[in-house]
Structure formats: C-alpha cells, structure tokens
Design a protein around this motif. Structure first.
Motif, PDB file in Angstrom:
ATOM      1  N   GLY A   1       0.787  -1.218   0.000  1.00  0.00           N
ATOM      2  CA  GLY A   1       0.000   0.000   0.000  1.00  0.00           C
ATOM      3  C   GLY A   1       0.820   1.270   0.000  1.00  0.00           C
ATOM      4  O   GLY A   1       0.276   2.366   0.061  1.00  0.00           O
ATOM      5  N   GLU A   2       2.136   1.170  -0.078  1.00  0.00           N
ATOM      6  CA  GLU A   2       2.988   2.352  -0.072  1.00  0.00           C
ATOM      7  C   GLU A   2       3.668   2.502  -1.422  1.00  0.00           C
ATOM      8  O   GLU A   2       4.138   1.538  -2.011  1.00  0.00           O
ATOM      9  N   ASP A   3       3.722   3.727  -1.915  1.00  0.00           N
ATOM     10  CA  ASP A   3       4.431   3.993  -3.165  1.00  0.00           C
ATOM     11  C   ASP A   3       5.915   4.099  -2.885  1.00  0.00           C
ATOM     12  O   ASP A   3       6.347   4.878  -2.060  1.00  0.00           O
ATOM     13  N   VAL A   4       6.702   3.305  -3.590  1.00  0.00           N
ATOM     14  CA  VAL A   4       8.145   3.334  -3.437  1.00  0.00           C
ATOM     15  C   VAL A   4       8.761   3.647  -4.790  1.00  0.00           C
ATOM     16  O   VAL A   4       8.539   2.929  -5.756  1.00  0.00           O
ATOM     17  N   ALA A   5       9.524   4.711  -4.868  1.00  0.00           N
ATOM     18  CA  ALA A   5      10.123   5.120  -6.142  1.00  0.00           C
ATOM     19  C   ALA A   5      11.636   5.060  -6.039  1.00  0.00           C
ATOM     20  O   ALA A   5      12.341   6.009  -6.332  1.00  0.00           O
ATOM     21  N   GLU A   6      12.145   3.923  -5.595  1.00  0.00           N
ATOM     22  CA  GLU A   6      13.569   3.795  -5.397  1.00  0.00           C
ATOM     23  C   GLU A   6      14.043   2.410  -5.819  1.00  0.00           C
ATOM     24  O   GLU A   6      13.274   1.463  -5.845  1.00  0.00           O
ATOM     25  N   ALA A   7      15.307   2.296  -6.148  1.00  0.00           N
ATOM     26  CA  ALA A   7      15.922   1.011  -6.427  1.00  0.00           C
ATOM     27  C   ALA A   7      17.334   1.035  -5.876  1.00  0.00           C
ATOM     28  O   ALA A   7      17.970   2.074  -5.819  1.00  0.00           O
ATOM     29  N   CYS A   8      17.820  -0.139  -5.474  1.00  0.00           N
ATOM     30  CA  CYS A   8      19.138  -0.212  -4.866  1.00  0.00           C
ATOM     31  C   CYS A   8      20.201  -0.383  -5.950  1.00  0.00           C
ATOM     32  O   CYS A   8      20.062  -1.206  -6.847  1.00  0.00           O
ATOM     33  N   SER A   9      21.246   0.391  -5.861  1.00  0.00           N
ATOM     34  CA  SER A   9      22.356   0.294  -6.794  1.00  0.00           C
ATOM     35  C   SER A   9      23.650   0.462  -6.027  1.00  0.00           C
ATOM     36  O   SER A   9      23.735   1.315  -5.151  1.00  0.00           O
ATOM     37  N   CYS A  10      24.642  -0.375  -6.332  1.00  0.00           N
ATOM     38  CA  CYS A  10      25.882  -0.379  -5.560  1.00  0.00           C
ATOM     39  C   CYS A  10      27.099  -0.256  -6.466  1.00  0.00           C
ATOM     40  O   CYS A  10      27.131  -0.789  -7.562  1.00  0.00           O
ATOM     41  N   SER A  11      28.102   0.408  -5.954  1.00  0.00           N
ATOM     42  CA  SER A  11      29.371   0.515  -6.659  1.00  0.00           C
ATOM     43  C   SER A  11      30.315  -0.562  -6.131  1.00  0.00           C
ATOM     44  O   SER A  11      30.561  -0.620  -4.928  1.00  0.00           O
ATOM     45  N   PRO A  12      30.844  -1.439  -7.000  1.00  0.00           N
ATOM     46  CA  PRO A  12      31.671  -2.552  -6.531  1.00  0.00           C
ATOM     47  C   PRO A  12      32.887  -2.105  -5.732  1.00  0.00           C
ATOM     48  O   PRO A  12      33.475  -1.058  -6.009  1.00  0.00           O
ATOM     49  N   ALA A  13      33.262  -2.916  -4.747  1.00  0.00           N
ATOM     50  CA  ALA A  13      34.442  -2.629  -3.934  1.00  0.00           C
ATOM     51  C   ALA A  13      35.224  -3.907  -3.695  1.00  0.00           C
ATOM     52  O   ALA A  13      34.653  -4.994  -3.613  1.00  0.00           O
ATOM     53  N   HIS A  14      36.522  -3.778  -3.601  1.00  0.00           N
ATOM     54  CA  HIS A  14      37.390  -4.903  -3.251  1.00  0.00           C
ATOM     55  C   HIS A  14      37.072  -5.325  -1.806  1.00  0.00           C
ATOM     56  O   HIS A  14      36.710  -4.477  -0.980  1.00  0.00           O
ATOM     57  N   PRO A  15      37.198  -6.613  -1.468  1.00  0.00           N
ATOM     58  CA  PRO A  15      36.927  -7.057  -0.092  1.00  0.00           C
ATOM     59  C   PRO A  15      37.694  -6.276   0.964  1.00  0.00           C
ATOM     60  O   PRO A  15      37.185  -6.043   2.060  1.00  0.00           O
ATOM     61  N   GLN A  16      38.915  -5.869   0.652  1.00  0.00           N
ATOM     62  CA  GLN A  16      39.684  -5.075   1.606  1.00  0.00           C
ATOM     63  C   GLN A  16      39.012  -3.729   1.866  1.00  0.00           C
ATOM     64  O   GLN A  16      38.956  -3.261   3.009  1.00  0.00           O
TER      65      GLN A  16
ATOM     66  N   THR B   1      17.910  -5.087   8.548  1.00  0.00           N
ATOM     67  CA  THR B   1      18.006  -4.700   7.151  1.00  0.00           C
ATOM     68  C   THR B   1      16.629  -4.285   6.651  1.00  0.00           C
ATOM     69  O   THR B   1      15.611  -4.567   7.297  1.00  0.00           O
ATOM     70  N   ALA B   2      16.588  -3.601   5.505  1.00  0.00           N
ATOM     71  CA  ALA B   2      15.310  -3.206   4.908  1.00  0.00           C
ATOM     72  C   ALA B   2      14.548  -4.450   4.455  1.00  0.00           C
ATOM     73  O   ALA B   2      15.149  -5.494   4.178  1.00  0.00           O
ATOM     74  N   PRO B   3      13.224  -4.378   4.369  1.00  0.00           N
ATOM     75  CA  PRO B   3      12.426  -5.570   4.074  1.00  0.00           C
ATOM     76  C   PRO B   3      12.420  -6.007   2.618  1.00  0.00           C
ATOM     77  O   PRO B   3      12.013  -7.126   2.319  1.00  0.00           O
ATOM     78  N   ILE B   4      12.855  -5.153   1.698  1.00  0.00           N
ATOM     79  CA  ILE B   4      12.853  -5.526   0.287  1.00  0.00           C
ATOM     80  C   ILE B   4      14.168  -5.110  -0.364  1.00  0.00           C
ATOM     81  O   ILE B   4      14.812  -4.146   0.050  1.00  0.00           O
ATOM     82  N   SER B   5      14.555  -5.835  -1.400  1.00  0.00           N
ATOM     83  CA  SER B   5      15.834  -5.585  -2.060  1.00  0.00           C
ATOM     84  C   SER B   5      15.841  -4.265  -2.810  1.00  0.00           C
ATOM     85  O   SER B   5      16.902  -3.675  -3.031  1.00  0.00           O
ATOM     86  N   ALA B   6      14.671  -3.769  -3.217  1.00  0.00           N
ATOM     87  CA  ALA B   6      14.609  -2.506  -3.962  1.00  0.00           C
ATOM     88  C   ALA B   6      15.174  -1.346  -3.159  1.00  0.00           C
ATOM     89  O   ALA B   6      15.641  -0.363  -3.734  1.00  0.00           O
ATOM     90  N   VAL B   7      15.128  -1.442  -1.836  1.00  0.00           N
ATOM     91  CA  VAL B   7      15.721  -0.411  -0.979  1.00  0.00           C
ATOM     92  C   VAL B   7      16.893  -1.001  -0.203  1.00  0.00           C
ATOM     93  O   VAL B   7      17.144  -0.684   0.945  1.00  0.00           O
ATOM     94  N   CYS B   8      17.619  -1.899  -0.865  1.00  0.00           N
ATOM     95  CA  CYS B   8      18.876  -2.470  -0.385  1.00  0.00           C
ATOM     96  C   CYS B   8      18.717  -3.490   0.744  1.00  0.00           C
ATOM     97  O   CYS B   8      19.674  -3.758   1.479  1.00  0.00           O
ATOM     98  N   GLY B   9      17.539  -4.058   0.911  1.00  0.00           N
ATOM     99  CA  GLY B   9      17.358  -5.095   1.921  1.00  0.00           C
ATOM    100  C   GLY B   9      18.070  -6.384   1.540  1.00  0.00           C
ATOM    101  O   GLY B   9      18.128  -6.759   0.370  1.00  0.00           O
ATOM    102  N   VAL B  10      18.612  -7.070   2.537  1.00  0.00           N
ATOM    103  CA  VAL B  10      19.399  -8.287   2.330  1.00  0.00           C
ATOM    104  C   VAL B  10      18.600  -9.514   2.766  1.00  0.00           C
ATOM    105  O   VAL B  10      17.959  -9.507   3.818  1.00  0.00           O
ATOM    106  N   THR B  11      18.649 -10.580   1.963  1.00  0.00           N
ATOM    107  CA  THR B  11      18.028 -11.847   2.328  1.00  0.00           C
ATOM    108  C   THR B  11      19.101 -12.833   2.751  1.00  0.00           C
ATOM    109  O   THR B  11      20.004 -13.144   1.972  1.00  0.00           O
ATOM    110  N   LEU B  12      19.031 -13.309   3.994  1.00  0.00           N
ATOM    111  CA  LEU B  12      19.951 -14.314   4.514  1.00  0.00           C
ATOM    112  C   LEU B  12      19.187 -15.605   4.788  1.00  0.00           C
ATOM    113  O   LEU B  12      18.023 -15.562   5.198  1.00  0.00           O
ATOM    114  N   GLU B  13      19.817 -16.730   4.552  1.00  0.00           N
ATOM    115  CA  GLU B  13      19.168 -18.022   4.742  1.00  0.00           C
ATOM    116  C   GLU B  13      19.304 -18.504   6.178  1.00  0.00           C
ATOM    117  O   GLU B  13      20.359 -18.366   6.790  1.00  0.00           O
ATOM    118  N   ASN B  14      18.214 -19.051   6.686  1.00  0.00           N
ATOM    119  CA  ASN B  14      18.196 -19.599   8.043  1.00  0.00           C
ATOM    120  C   ASN B  14      18.242 -21.125   7.959  1.00  0.00           C
ATOM    121  O   ASN B  14      17.281 -21.825   8.250  1.00  0.00           O
TER     122      ASN B  14
END
Length: 219
Positions: A20-35, A91-104
């Motif tokens: 029921g909420e309008d979301v006008a965003e998407a997650c985008s990341c700039s790659p980084a070395h593990p260090q 974390t955020a609940p959805i990936s569109a706003v950078c939410g992360v899914t971890l397995e249990n």
C-alpha cells in the motif's frame, strides 16, 4: 548470494506498489574490493542466522510505520567491531531499498555492516556479505592478518583502458577489465598493503607480508 560493495546509493529508478505504499527507489551499488569493504565497515563478523522476524522501526516523516527485517544471529567470530557479541542484524524488508536476504539453514556468512548509535548492526545489499565456504583461504586469513594493514591505501578500480593511479598510495584493481568480474584474482588472493616508504602495492600470500616486499609474491 554474491558479494557486493560497501558504498550503497539509492537512485530513482522504478515505481511500484508495496504494502500500500508507493516506493520510487531502487538499490544500486558501486563494486568494492573485499579489503575496501573491511576497512569501510564498522563491523565485520562470521555468523549464522538462527531466527527472522519483521519489526517496526519507528515512523517516517509522513507518519508511516517503517519496517525492518531483524535477523537473530549466532556470532562465531568478530573480526572488527565492538567487544560485545552481535546477536541481531537489521536490514530493509525488500531488495529494492537495499534489503538483504539471509538463509536460516545453518549456513555461515561473512557479514560486514554499520554500527548505529543505539548499538545495533545494520546491513544493505551494498555491504560485503558472502557465504563463508565461498571465500578463498586468502580472504579468510586476510580478515585477521592483512586487510587492516592496507586501510591506509586506496584501491582504484579499472574498468577500461587507459586507467592509472594518481598517487603511490594506490593499487590498481583490474579484475573487471581482465576477467570481467569483480570477484577475480585480485579480490580472491591479493591485498593492497602499505610499504615502509608509505607507498602501496598488491601482496599475495597467506602470511603477513615482510617489511619490504615485491608487488606480487607467491602464497
């Protein structure tokens, strides 16, 4: 799950309806070395998820309830962060706003994230998050022996020719240019370490580097 970078930024990209909420965003990341991910994170730990729930995290400026996913975790080892154990990650609940899914399911992860003023740990898709058994042996050892030694260096990502460094305290990261992946040889097997003359160079190997070393050494 693939690893992502530590510098998350949100762009206006899509418009969709969620709860029921309008979301006008998407997650985008700039790659980084593990260090880089290690050096730029407040917390770096090894752990596994033992529980998951959706929780309220206050209200936004419009009075709408902000939702977060709370992962209860069992911390196995802290590589960087507070002296107390971390038992929950948000974390955020959805990936569109950078939410992360971890397995249990007992899977162990290497997780990097930010420490909030209230002492809670928060993660996004732009943090370095990867199943522990998918890390190279060099990456695992570097978490305690090498990455921190290079936090005064700058890793410059090269995506096209020509590319160059602007100071001796930089290392040129060419995985994408050569291997078409940010999870290439330099990400898996190298760290950018500061030398005794304050210049920086790539170092390969599982042991801490000698005081003076060549740009590339064998494991």
């Amino acid at each position: 799950m693939t690893w992502t970078a530590n510098g998350c930024f949100v762009t206006l990209a899509i418009l969709f309806l969620w709860r029921g909420e309008d979301v006008a965003e998407a997650c985008s990341c700039s790659p980084a070395h593990p260090q880089e991910a290690f050096c730029n994170s407040d917390i770096v730990l090894r752990g596994k998820v033992v529980g998951k729930q959706e929780v309220d995290a206050g209200n936004d400026v419009y009075g709408n309830t902000i939702k977060r996913i709370k992962y209860d975790i069992k911390q196995i080892k802290m590589f960087k962060g507070p002296s107390n154990d971390i038992d929950a990650i948000y974390t955020a609940p959805i990936s569109a706003v950078c939410g992360v899914t971890l397995e249990n399911n007992g899977k162990e992860y290497l997780i990097t994230g930010k420490l909030k003023s209230d002492g809670t740990m928060h993660i996004t898709l732009c943090d370095f998050i990867k199943p522990w058994d998918e890390l190279s042996e060099t990456q695992k050892k570097s978490l305690t022996e090498r990455y921190e030694m290079g936090c005064g260096c700058k890793i410059t990502r090269c995506t096209s020719i020509p590319c160059m460094i602007s100071s001796p305290a930089e290392c040129l990261w060419t995985d994408w240019l050569i291997m078409k992946t940010v999870n290439g040889g330099q990400a898996k097997h190298f760290a950018c370490i500061k030398r005794s003359d304050d210049s920086c160079a790539w170092y390969r190997g599982s042991a801490p580097p000698k005081k003076d070393f060549m740009d590339i050494e064998d494991p």
